[in-house]
Design a protein around this motif. Sequence first.
Motif, PDB file in Angstrom:
ATOM      1  N   LEU A   1      -1.860   1.557  -9.692  1.00  0.00           N
ATOM      2  CA  LEU A   1      -2.383   2.910  -9.736  1.00  0.00           C
ATOM      3  C   LEU A   1      -1.942   3.684  -8.491  1.00  0.00           C
ATOM      4  CD1 LEU A   1      -6.033   2.141 -10.904  1.00  0.00           C
ATOM      5  CD2 LEU A   1      -4.133   2.933 -12.310  1.00  0.00           C
ATOM      6  N   LYS A   2      -1.911   4.991  -8.607  1.00  0.00           N
ATOM      7  CA  LYS A   2      -1.612   5.837  -7.452  1.00  0.00           C
ATOM      8  C   LYS A   2      -2.862   5.925  -6.579  1.00  0.00           C
ATOM      9  CE  LYS A   2       0.018  10.438  -6.142  1.00  0.00           C
ATOM     10  NZ  LYS A   2       0.416  11.783  -6.644  1.00  0.00           N
ATOM     11  N   ILE A   3      -2.717   5.612  -5.299  1.00  0.00           N
ATOM     12  CA  ILE A   3      -3.868   5.524  -4.403  1.00  0.00           C
ATOM     13  C   ILE A   3      -3.653   6.375  -3.160  1.00  0.00           C
ATOM     14  CG2 ILE A   3      -5.382   3.945  -3.120  1.00  0.00           C
ATOM     15  CD1 ILE A   3      -3.819   1.694  -4.772  1.00  0.00           C
ATOM     16  N   ILE A   4      -4.698   7.095  -2.778  1.00  0.00           N
ATOM     17  CA  ILE A   4      -4.758   7.723  -1.457  1.00  0.00           C
ATOM     18  C   ILE A   4      -5.893   7.035  -0.707  1.00  0.00           C
ATOM     19  CG2 ILE A   4      -5.165   9.822  -0.126  1.00  0.00           C
ATOM     20  CD1 ILE A   4      -4.078  11.403  -2.503  1.00  0.00           C
ATOM     21  N   PHE A   5      -5.555   6.362   0.376  1.00  0.00           N
ATOM     22  CA  PHE A   5      -6.560   5.608   1.116  1.00  0.00           C
ATOM     23  C   PHE A   5      -7.042   6.413   2.311  1.00  0.00           C
ATOM     24  CE2 PHE A   5      -7.862   2.392   4.286  1.00  0.00           C
ATOM     25  CZ  PHE A   5      -8.919   1.841   3.562  1.00  0.00           C
ATOM     26  N   ALA A   6      -8.350   6.633   2.363  1.00  0.00           N
ATOM     27  CA  ALA A   6      -8.963   7.375   3.470  1.00  0.00           C
ATOM     28  C   ALA A   6      -9.278   6.389   4.590  1.00  0.00           C
ATOM     29  CB  ALA A   6     -10.226   8.091   2.996  1.00  0.00           C
ATOM     30  N   GLY A   7      -8.319   6.181   5.468  1.00  0.00           N
ATOM     31  CA  GLY A   7      -8.465   5.197   6.531  1.00  0.00           C
ATOM     32  C   GLY A   7      -9.091   5.773   7.778  1.00  0.00           C
ATOM     33  N   GLY A   8      -9.701   4.913   8.553  1.00  0.00           N
ATOM     34  CA  GLY A   8     -10.344   5.316   9.805  1.00  0.00           C
ATOM     35  C   GLY A   8     -10.960   4.102  10.456  1.00  0.00           C
TER      36      GLY A   8
END
Length: 254
Positions: free
Chosen positions: A136-143
């Motif tokens: 799947l296309k993923i945008i990961f909100a990292g922090g």
Amino acid sequence: MSKKKNERQVQIRNILLKENRIKITDLAKQLNVTPETLRSDLNEMERQNIVVREHGYARMDNSLGELPVYLRSQEHPKEKKNIVFRAFQEIKDGQVVYLDSGSTIILGIQYIQTKKDLTIVTNSLPLALECAKMNLKIIFAGGDVLNEGLRCYGFFAEQIINRINVDVAILGSDGIVNCDGFTTNNVHEVGFKRHIINRSKKIITVCDRFKFQKEAPFIYCKFSEIDQLITNELTPQEYEKVKEIPSVIQIKAD
């Protein structure tokens, strides 16, 4: 952590939930493990604030806090999967969808494959991994990483969310006792979830009925702020608590 060790620690927690306090020697007999194996498990669970050891006994750590995700995912899996299956029916092909880091969503993540051309946004490490396995296309909100929950929060994660228009956000809750909204055990998550709410066109909360018996310290949104609650079948008293939510979908037991 190995699957066998994971399952054993879930057993330990279930025994302690029932007994509250038990001799470590009796616990080892129930589990049919060596004292060395049990000692290793209890050391790890004590570091995670799940158990407390005292004078040859083990008991639950009753201080308010968050269980590791591998333990939470073992709680009421059938009820959670039914809820997620219904929640994913609210998603349309081609949408941008935020998926929360709670154990409810990850238990039913395979159902997301019925949708096409989605962009998945999440701050959950396990969810991102499972979505990647499904290509799947993923945008990961990292922090900053919260180790118990295996998720990110804070300034960097919020900045990513602030640049995305979310069609549907599916959020969870740690409990709704003694409050008028949905909650989290971690104060750092409140701000992050507020950014999600502000960037989302539709907000759905998934919450198994057992959350109506649990309490958490920090409210991230009022009941009136969400569009839909998907939960298990409620008692009249439980429904009265959330009746101001525009849409409450109750999943009956099989």
